[in-house]
Design a protein around this motif. Sequence first.
Motif, PDB file in Angstrom:
ATOM      1  N   LYS A 112      -0.789   4.413   5.711  1.00  0.00           N
ATOM      2  CA  LYS A 112      -0.283   5.786   5.596  1.00  0.00           C
ATOM      3  C   LYS A 112       0.089   6.310   6.971  1.00  0.00           C
ATOM      4  CE  LYS A 112       0.404   7.319   1.649  1.00  0.00           C
ATOM      5  NZ  LYS A 112       1.370   6.214   1.640  1.00  0.00           N
ATOM      6  N   TRP A 116       0.452  11.814   6.546  1.00  0.00           N
ATOM      7  CA  TRP A 116      -0.328  11.669   5.313  1.00  0.00           C
ATOM      8  C   TRP A 116      -1.767  11.243   5.616  1.00  0.00           C
ATOM      9  CZ3 TRP A 116       0.834  14.236   1.273  1.00  0.00           C
ATOM     10  CH2 TRP A 116       2.158  14.634   1.109  1.00  0.00           C
ATOM     11  N   LEU A 120      -5.026  13.188   4.356  1.00  0.00           N
ATOM     12  CA  LEU A 120      -6.194  12.553   3.701  1.00  0.00           C
ATOM     13  C   LEU A 120      -7.486  12.998   4.364  1.00  0.00           C
ATOM     14  CD1 LEU A 120      -5.005   8.833   3.242  1.00  0.00           C
ATOM     15  CD2 LEU A 120      -5.250  10.578   1.450  1.00  0.00           C
ATOM     16  N   GLU A 134     -12.196   3.409  -1.164  1.00  0.00           N
ATOM     17  CA  GLU A 134     -10.753   3.206  -1.047  1.00  0.00           C
ATOM     18  C   GLU A 134     -10.428   1.848  -1.652  1.00  0.00           C
ATOM     19  OE1 GLU A 134      -7.654   3.640   2.538  1.00  0.00           O
ATOM     20  OE2 GLU A 134      -9.176   2.152   2.973  1.00  0.00           O
ATOM     21  N   SER A 142      -5.707   4.220   6.986  1.00  0.00           N
ATOM     22  CA  SER A 142      -6.134   5.378   6.185  1.00  0.00           C
ATOM     23  C   SER A 142      -7.656   5.452   6.171  1.00  0.00           C
ATOM     24  CB  SER A 142      -5.590   5.299   4.758  1.00  0.00           C
ATOM     25  OG  SER A 142      -5.951   4.057   4.180  1.00  0.00           O
ATOM     26  N   TYR A 204      -9.910   6.894  -3.506  1.00  0.00           N
ATOM     27  CA  TYR A 204      -8.513   6.821  -3.057  1.00  0.00           C
ATOM     28  C   TYR A 204      -7.956   5.484  -3.541  1.00  0.00           C
ATOM     29  CZ  TYR A 204      -4.653   6.508   0.350  1.00  0.00           C
ATOM     30  OH  TYR A 204      -3.432   6.372   0.959  1.00  0.00           O
ATOM     31  N   ASP A 206      -5.103   3.050  -3.474  1.00  0.00           N
ATOM     32  CA  ASP A 206      -3.896   2.780  -2.684  1.00  0.00           C
ATOM     33  C   ASP A 206      -3.615   1.280  -2.603  1.00  0.00           C
ATOM     34  OD1 ASP A 206      -1.698   2.945  -1.084  1.00  0.00           O
ATOM     35  OD2 ASP A 206      -2.797   3.263   0.771  1.00  0.00           O
ATOM     36  N   ASP A 234      -2.340   7.138  -4.658  1.00  0.00           N
ATOM     37  CA  ASP A 234      -1.324   7.038  -3.630  1.00  0.00           C
ATOM     38  C   ASP A 234       0.006   6.554  -4.207  1.00  0.00           C
ATOM     39  OD1 ASP A 234      -1.487   7.138  -0.454  1.00  0.00           O
ATOM     40  OD2 ASP A 234       0.116   5.814  -1.097  1.00  0.00           O
ATOM     41  N   ASP A 235       1.066   6.879  -3.468  1.00  0.00           N
ATOM     42  CA  ASP A 235       2.398   6.356  -3.788  1.00  0.00           C
ATOM     43  C   ASP A 235       2.813   6.623  -5.227  1.00  0.00           C
ATOM     44  OD1 ASP A 235       3.264   5.413  -1.313  1.00  0.00           O
ATOM     45  OD2 ASP A 235       2.041   3.625  -1.461  1.00  0.00           O
ATOM     46  N   ILE A 264       1.483  11.644  -2.678  1.00  0.00           N
ATOM     47  CA  ILE A 264       0.166  11.415  -3.299  1.00  0.00           C
ATOM     48  C   ILE A 264      -0.063  12.419  -4.428  1.00  0.00           C
ATOM     49  CG2 ILE A 264      -0.892  10.456  -1.201  1.00  0.00           C
ATOM     50  CD1 ILE A 264      -2.275  13.125  -0.713  1.00  0.00           C
TER      51      ILE A 264
END
Length: 301
Positions: A112, A116, A120, A134, A142, A204, A206, A234-235, A264
């Motif tokens: 990220k 961003w 976060l 994560e 991140s 999170y 991702d 995410d994304d 996000i």
Amino acid sequence: MIRKLANAIFDSAIMRGFRIKRVSRLISTGLPKQMRPVLNYLVTRTVDENTAAVAKLAEDRRREIASQGDKRIEIYYSPKPGSSGNDSSIDARPQTGKVLEFTMRDIAKTGKNKTWGTALYLIAREFESSVGIELGACAGISGIYLSSAPNLKKFITVEGSEALAKIAQESLKSIKNVKVINALFDEAIDSELPSLDSKIDLAYIDGHHEKTATIHYFNRLLPFLNPNSVVIFDDISWSSDMRDAWNILSKRSEFADAMDLGVIGVCVMKTKFDSTEVEPIYWNLQPIIGRCGIGKPLGWN
Ligand SMILES: C[S@@+](CC[C@H](N)C(=O)[O-])C[C@H]1O[C@@H](n2cnc3c(N)ncnc32)[C@H](O)[C@@H]1O
């Protein structure tokens, strides 16, 4: 030309003032108040000293990784829509994407970006998260932002690529209570989460950006999440398929609020789980922070 002008107007001091006022108005109508510093940052890009220090740590590490240039390393690329099937239940484990080789320069960009990453950090700080997970460590960029949040007592980050997990370990070595796990997401959930002392309050997701997979990982994390947890997807605009995932997840009745920040999606779980099927309040925040187009992932070509 027209787009440039529109962007300049959107970013002018007067418009920023209006956008900040809109944040206040939304908070007065029920948007979680923890989002104020996050949104104010995304409008003004100004931060306090502590936040700047966290960003410096992460961005110095990113530069260090990028400086290794053309050296190649393995990464699990997200699979095409449908390649994980249609069954997002806990039992149906989605197939991972292909293992590709990225240069270190590209790995540094995969994390990220500063904007961003900072967002976060502010989310984890403002929601006073204490146990975080994560899915998708990559090089740990991140992870630096999230695990630096002041109340975070434990942070687990999972990475399928052995080489990347080692890099993430190095990136996060100076931060206490961080555990990097080299495993597939499902394997790490099996091995780590049942024995946690306290439930997770920040998740999170991702990695493995495919609709069925994203919904599957949320379903898998659900039994380990506290009421009031923050779940960051995410994304959500990376592909139309990920946008479909978000459209489904943002209606899940476990959530009280679903906030669309374009790049996000941030969801806050209900304080008390109940059996009602009441959908969360949907907050489209893109008009305040800038709209995000739907991407066409290059790696699928
Ligand atoms: C977008 S990157 C994560 C970026 C990172 N969160 C950051 O912003 O610094 C996604 C990562 O997830 C990993 N990944 C994808 N699918 C996975 C799976 N099923 N199990 C474990 N790791 C996976 C990839 O190897 C990749 O490094």
